[in-house]
Design a protein around this motif. Sequence first.
Motif, mmCIF file in Angstrom:
data_model
loop_
_atom_site.group_PDB
_atom_site.id
_atom_site.type_symbol
_atom_site.label_atom_id
_atom_site.label_comp_id
_atom_site.label_asym_id
_atom_site.label_seq_id
_atom_site.Cartn_x
_atom_site.Cartn_y
_atom_site.Cartn_z
ATOM 1 N N ARG A 154 4.688 25.778 -17.322
ATOM 2 C CA ARG A 154 3.230 25.713 -17.126
ATOM 3 C C ARG A 154 2.542 26.878 -17.826
ATOM 4 N NH1 ARG A 154 1.054 22.744 -12.881
ATOM 5 N NH2 ARG A 154 2.560 21.420 -11.815
ATOM 6 N N HIS A 155 1.319 26.642 -18.217
ATOM 7 C CA HIS A 155 0.534 27.714 -18.828
ATOM 8 C C HIS A 155 -0.952 27.370 -18.723
ATOM 9 C CE1 HIS A 155 -0.170 25.136 -22.328
ATOM 10 N NE2 HIS A 155 1.117 24.847 -22.290
ATOM 11 N N GLY A 160 -2.469 29.496 -25.869
ATOM 12 C CA GLY A 160 -1.461 28.705 -26.559
ATOM 13 C C GLY A 160 -2.060 27.491 -27.235
ATOM 14 N N ALA A 161 -1.396 27.046 -28.299
ATOM 15 C CA ALA A 161 -1.917 25.934 -29.083
ATOM 16 C C ALA A 161 -1.998 24.647 -28.267
ATOM 17 C CB ALA A 161 -1.021 25.718 -30.315
ATOM 18 N N ALA A 162 -1.003 24.398 -27.426
ATOM 19 C CA ALA A 162 -0.973 23.143 -26.666
ATOM 20 C C ALA A 162 -2.180 23.023 -25.741
ATOM 21 C CB ALA A 162 0.323 23.045 -25.864
ATOM 22 N N GLY A 163 -2.462 24.095 -24.995
ATOM 23 C CA GLY A 163 -3.593 24.049 -24.073
ATOM 24 C C GLY A 163 -4.919 23.999 -24.795
ATOM 25 N N GLY A 181 1.776 34.149 -30.637
ATOM 26 C CA GLY A 181 2.123 35.095 -29.594
ATOM 27 C C GLY A 181 1.269 35.036 -28.340
ATOM 28 N N GLU A 182 0.563 33.954 -28.099
ATOM 29 C CA GLU A 182 -0.324 33.884 -26.936
ATOM 30 C C GLU A 182 0.430 33.642 -25.632
ATOM 31 O OE1 GLU A 182 -3.640 31.279 -27.462
ATOM 32 O OE2 GLU A 182 -4.124 32.062 -29.449
ATOM 33 N N LEU A 183 1.504 32.888 -25.703
ATOM 34 C CA LEU A 183 2.300 32.617 -24.511
ATOM 35 C C LEU A 183 3.606 33.406 -24.503
ATOM 36 C CD1 LEU A 183 1.857 28.744 -24.158
ATOM 37 C CD2 LEU A 183 0.682 30.544 -22.884
ATOM 38 N N GLN A 184 4.123 33.680 -25.684
ATOM 39 C CA GLN A 184 5.380 34.420 -25.797
ATOM 40 C C GLN A 184 5.348 35.227 -27.084
ATOM 41 O OE1 GLN A 184 8.935 32.005 -25.426
ATOM 42 N NE2 GLN A 184 10.184 33.505 -26.519
ATOM 43 N N ALA A 185 5.650 36.498 -26.992
ATOM 44 C CA ALA A 185 5.628 37.344 -28.182
ATOM 45 C C ALA A 185 6.589 36.802 -29.231
ATOM 46 C CB ALA A 185 6.015 38.773 -27.808
ATOM 47 N N GLY A 186 6.107 36.716 -30.466
ATOM 48 C CA GLY A 186 6.947 36.255 -31.561
ATOM 49 C C GLY A 186 7.046 34.755 -31.685
ATOM 50 N N ALA A 187 6.309 34.002 -30.876
ATOM 51 C CA ALA A 187 6.329 32.539 -30.950
ATOM 52 C C ALA A 187 5.031 32.045 -31.580
ATOM 53 C CB ALA A 187 6.502 31.925 -29.567
ATOM 54 N N TYR A 188 5.154 31.044 -32.446
ATOM 55 C CA TYR A 188 4.014 30.481 -33.159
ATOM 56 C C TYR A 188 3.907 28.991 -32.820
ATOM 57 C CZ TYR A 188 4.539 34.774 -35.841
ATOM 58 O OH TYR A 188 4.645 36.108 -36.214
#
Length: 233
Positions: A154-155, A160-163, A181-188
């Motif tokens: 959940r977020h 994040g891009a999905a939300g 990096g909005e939900l997890q550092a280093g993730a795009y």
Amino acid sequence: MRRADAALGPADAGAGRADAVAGRGGETSQTLDRGLRLLHLVADAAGGLTVTEAANRLGIGRAAVYRLVSALTAHGMLRRDGEGRLRLGAGLLHLARRAQPLLAEGALPALRRLAEQAGATAHLTVVEGGEGVALAVVEPSWTSFHVAYRAGARHPLDRGAAGRAILAGRAGVAEAVSSSGELQAGAYGVAAPVLDVPGLEASVGVVALAPLDVDTIGPQVLAAARAITTALS
């Protein structure tokens, strides 16, 4: 009544009975429509609804609303809170849990294609309780490293891009959205809204450990969103 039927003849009497059945069918359809509209009204009312408010919004009398509430409460679709306001019932959660596997199954072919094309973890995210929830996740088969994204994660919708793609969909914007990096550092991430599926707010996207070329991935994500719309419609 028997003499009148006899005077009309068997065919005319049968037609009269058919009209009566058709009339009852119309009443049943109207009652069903009102019940479904009531559920939508309650779902959209954050603080619940009183019977009077529901009657005004439906344009019907309080007595008719009480009958609808009685039937829907008996099936667990509605409930009354401590102040007597109408709220959604737990019975809808049961239906939602049954529907989610069907949604995931319908989306899987598009998610598999997207994951293989993009070389990134693909996901279908839906709105639940005001948050984004990953309903289905597919990892690419040919990459050495990829993001492990858990179904059920959940977020907030504004991160994040999905939300943010879901929020864009609410505004009728069918474009790819990117995040870093909005939900997890280093993730795009790159995602797009799934539009035109009644009753569903969702997005489809990918998440990777390296920056994603939106000019390349964006059209792939949009194509997956359209494929999912077709599969679920």
